[in-house]
Write a protein that holds these residues in place. Sequence first.
Motif, PDB file in Angstrom:
ATOM      1  N   ARG A 103       0.825  -1.065   0.176  1.00 45.14           N
ATOM      2  CA  ARG A 103       0.159  -0.225  -0.014  1.00 45.14           C
ATOM      3  C   ARG A 103       0.848   1.393   0.064  1.00 45.14           C
ATOM      4  N   ASN A 104       0.642   2.199  -1.175  1.00 44.11           N
ATOM      5  CA  ASN A 104       1.106   3.452  -0.965  1.00 44.11           C
ATOM      6  C   ASN A 104       2.683   3.177  -1.457  1.00 44.11           C
ATOM      7  N   SER A 105       3.096   1.933  -1.635  1.00 49.34           N
ATOM      8  CA  SER A 105       4.504   1.575  -2.134  1.00 49.34           C
ATOM      9  C   SER A 105       5.353   1.897  -0.840  1.00 49.34           C
ATOM     10  N   SER A 106       5.036   1.996   0.340  1.00 44.95           N
ATOM     11  CA  SER A 106       5.662   2.330   1.668  1.00 44.95           C
ATOM     12  C   SER A 106       5.363   1.574   2.766  1.00 44.95           C
ATOM     13  N   SER A 107       4.247   0.511   2.516  1.00 43.30           N
ATOM     14  CA  SER A 107       3.821  -0.423   3.509  1.00 43.30           C
ATOM     15  C   SER A 107       3.804  -1.865   2.574  1.00 43.30           C
ATOM     16  N   LEU A 108       4.118  -2.930   3.254  1.00 45.93           N
ATOM     17  CA  LEU A 108       3.817  -4.109   2.709  1.00 45.93           C
ATOM     18  C   LEU A 108       3.532  -5.398   3.632  1.00 45.93           C
ATOM     19  N   ILE A 109       2.804  -6.248   3.125  1.00 46.17           N
ATOM     20  CA  ILE A 109       2.224  -7.301   3.961  1.00 46.17           C
ATOM     21  C   ILE A 109       2.500  -8.622   2.826  1.00 46.17           C
ATOM     22  N   ALA A 110       3.273  -9.662   3.574  1.00 42.15           N
ATOM     23  CA  ALA A 110       3.448 -10.794   2.909  1.00 42.15           C
ATOM     24  C   ALA A 110       2.958 -11.951   3.527  1.00 42.15           C
ATOM     25  N   PHE A 111       2.501 -12.828   3.040  1.00 38.33           N
ATOM     26  CA  PHE A 111       2.106 -14.102   3.639  1.00 38.33           C
ATOM     27  C   PHE A 111       2.157 -15.357   2.851  1.00 38.33           C
ATOM     28  N   ASP A 112       2.596 -16.465   3.892  1.00 44.99           N
ATOM     29  CA  ASP A 112       2.732 -17.806   3.481  1.00 44.99           C
ATOM     30  C   ASP A 112       1.954 -18.570   3.944  1.00 44.99           C
ATOM     31  N   ILE A 113       1.000 -19.365   3.150  1.00 43.77           N
ATOM     32  CA  ILE A 113      -0.280 -20.049   3.726  1.00 43.77           C
ATOM     33  C   ILE A 113       0.202 -21.503   3.529  1.00 43.77           C
ATOM     34  N   ALA A 114      -0.124 -22.086   4.706  1.00 39.59           N
ATOM     35  CA  ALA A 114       0.250 -23.646   4.623  1.00 39.59           C
ATOM     36  C   ALA A 114      -1.196 -24.257   4.977  1.00 39.59           C
ATOM     37  N   ASP A 115      -1.435 -25.395   4.543  1.00 40.48           N
ATOM     38  CA  ASP A 115      -2.442 -26.116   4.976  1.00 40.48           C
ATOM     39  C   ASP A 115      -2.245 -26.637   6.520  1.00 40.48           C
ATOM     40  N   GLY A 116      -3.270 -26.744   7.216  1.00 44.42           N
ATOM     41  CA  GLY A 116      -3.302 -27.208   8.656  1.00 44.42           C
ATOM     42  C   GLY A 116      -3.909 -26.126   9.611  1.00 44.42           C
ATOM     43  N   ASP A 117      -3.448 -25.872  10.621  1.00 40.63           N
ATOM     44  CA  ASP A 117      -4.325 -25.074  11.715  1.00 40.63           C
ATOM     45  C   ASP A 117      -4.578 -23.867  11.046  1.00 40.63           C
ATOM     46  N   TYR A 118      -5.935 -23.230  11.263  1.00 41.04           N
ATOM     47  CA  TYR A 118      -5.968 -21.879  10.479  1.00 41.04           C
ATOM     48  C   TYR A 118      -5.857 -20.895  11.624  1.00 41.04           C
ATOM     49  N   HIS A 119      -4.694 -20.206  11.636  1.00 42.27           N
ATOM     50  CA  HIS A 119      -4.377 -18.979  12.552  1.00 42.27           C
ATOM     51  C   HIS A 119      -3.236 -18.355  11.933  1.00 42.27           C
ATOM     52  N   PHE A 120      -2.908 -17.103  12.382  1.00 44.72           N
ATOM     53  CA  PHE A 120      -1.850 -16.396  11.696  1.00 44.72           C
ATOM     54  C   PHE A 120      -0.747 -16.001  12.792  1.00 44.72           C
ATOM     55  N   GLN A 121       0.407 -16.401  12.383  1.00 45.06           N
ATOM     56  CA  GLN A 121       1.640 -15.968  13.116  1.00 45.06           C
ATOM     57  C   GLN A 121       2.261 -14.668  12.285  1.00 45.06           C
ATOM     58  N   ILE A 122       2.126 -13.348  13.150  1.00 45.25           N
ATOM     59  CA  ILE A 122       2.728 -12.171  12.299  1.00 45.25           C
ATOM     60  C   ILE A 122       3.935 -11.641  12.963  1.00 45.25           C
ATOM     61  N   SER A 123       4.766 -11.020  12.065  1.00 48.38           N
ATOM     62  CA  SER A 123       5.799 -10.061  12.694  1.00 48.38           C
ATOM     63  C   SER A 123       5.272  -8.817  12.000  1.00 48.38           C
ATOM     64  N   ALA A 124       5.597  -7.443  12.606  1.00 44.96           N
ATOM     65  CA  ALA A 124       5.367  -6.369  12.158  1.00 44.96           C
ATOM     66  C   ALA A 124       6.532  -5.415  12.640  1.00 44.96           C
ATOM     67  N   ALA A 125       7.181  -4.528  11.567  1.00 48.04           N
ATOM     68  CA  ALA A 125       8.102  -3.565  11.647  1.00 48.04           C
ATOM     69  C   ALA A 125       7.687  -2.433  11.064  1.00 48.04           C
ATOM     70  N   HIS A 126       8.509  -1.477  11.046  1.00 48.88           N
ATOM     71  CA  HIS A 126       8.194  -0.144  10.359  1.00 48.88           C
ATOM     72  C   HIS A 126       9.218   0.203   9.312  1.00 48.88           C
ATOM     73  N   SER A 127       8.973   1.072   8.275  1.00 47.79           N
ATOM     74  CA  SER A 127       9.871   1.139   7.257  1.00 47.79           C
ATOM     75  C   SER A 127      10.421   2.538   7.075  1.00 47.79           C
ATOM     76  N   ASP A 128       9.886   3.490   7.812  1.00 46.98           N
ATOM     77  CA  ASP A 128      10.473   4.548   8.110  1.00 46.98           C
ATOM     78  C   ASP A 128      11.346   4.839   9.265  1.00 46.98           C
ATOM     79  N   SER A 129      12.110   6.086   9.300  1.00 47.57           N
ATOM     80  CA  SER A 129      13.007   6.541  10.060  1.00 47.57           C
ATOM     81  C   SER A 129      12.996   8.008  10.284  1.00 47.57           C
ATOM     82  N   PRO A 130      13.304   8.608  11.278  1.00 50.12           N
ATOM     83  CA  PRO A 130      13.264   9.924  11.549  1.00 50.12           C
ATOM     84  C   PRO A 130      14.204  10.850  10.549  1.00 50.12           C
TER      85      PRO A 130
END
Length: 432
Positions: free
Chosen positions: A53-80
């Motif tokens: 989104r906006n070429s400044s945020s991104l979300i990637a996901f790897d979908i495997a068959d099995g238990d249905y839930h999300f394990q997420i890491s989150a960081a940020h692209s901007d700096s002062p």
Amino acid sequence: MGILKGLMDFLDSSVTMFHAINECEKILQNSGFTYLPENEKWNIKAGKYYTKRNSSSLIAFDIADGDYHFQISAAHSDSPTFKLKDKPVIELNGYLKLNVEGYGGMINATWLDKPLTIAGRVMVSADNGIKARLIHIDRDLLIIPNVPIHFNREINKGFAFNNQIDMLPIFSAGNLKEDDFNKIPAKELGVSPDAILAKDLYLVNRQKASVIGFDNEFISSGRLDDLECVYTSLIGFIEAKNNNHINVFAVFDNEEVGSVTKQGAMSTFLSSTLDRINLSLGKSREDYYRAVAKSMLISCDNAHAIHPNHPELFDIKNRPVLNKGIAIKESANQKYTTDAFSRAILKSILDKRDIPYQTFANRSDIAGGSTLGNLSNTVVSMNAVDIGLPQLAMHSSYETAGTKDVEFAVCALKAFFETNIDIRDDGVSLED
């Protein structure tokens, strides 16, 4: 040196949030991920995908068959840093200088008396409308000169820099005129100055990432906060073998200015992406709510290492040092998301693989900062823990961290993504 060299190349290339996302995109594409534009229909199944989104945020996901839930890491692209205003050129006393505005909470003094340049995103007219172009002028272009000590005798006793007066960089001493400025990005992009319609341009410290110390113990670079976490979590994400759940790697923009933007951690970006995954997989709304309730987030944003000259500023016990592992961050006032439940999960995962970690908490009489984990949790609420790589001089234009912690962080995130975290009412089951 493989992971460290990769990080240094990433840091040198990721001069703005737009460039950071562009570099993440290259790594993901080379790892077999398929791009899904937000404004197109998603047809997905088990596999690897990303959106942005906006070429400044991104979300990637790897979908495997099995238990249905999300394990997420989150960081940020901007700096002062400092952002150029729409009409940036000031002509005064024979100099041409740029009218800039502070972006985030930088240490102003670290930007003075060193070569700078500009980078960012430029919107140019195209045959059928408007096109976004990345720009990074790879040369020493600007400098912000200090006032001589002869005219400011008190500067070493403490000086409050005024962003509108003291922090404006110069780029000409008379050879150029105000109207010449647009020729600089135009020449770089190979377009006419009239084709430039709008700009998101930022100042960039020209110092490259460097390994420092007699025994190569330190890495120094601009933008370690938070690109060090972006890179290490990305590598841990793509290297993880996922056979059971849905792994998610998220990078948000605008953390340094509050995250309240369309591409920030408090936007709809994460919630809409998870919702669309749910719909594309043919799941119900009930399935989605249950999946989120079983999910976990690691908020990855660098942590403060104890300062060699000012240990008195740090907590007596919870004070990370360089090269001893990631820091698990906590805050009683919920500036960080860590609680006993999420801490126990992460510690169990790391202990099982003998991956070192430390703890960080502020002194009880110092407020400290915050990050994106608690903000993203207001949009998609789940169990979460805050971590970071210990570093010195956070928000300086040139920061320092430990070289060994880079690999420790990759191992930690890889372990998180590879472990199936099965959250239940009475606790949690952890399976490789």
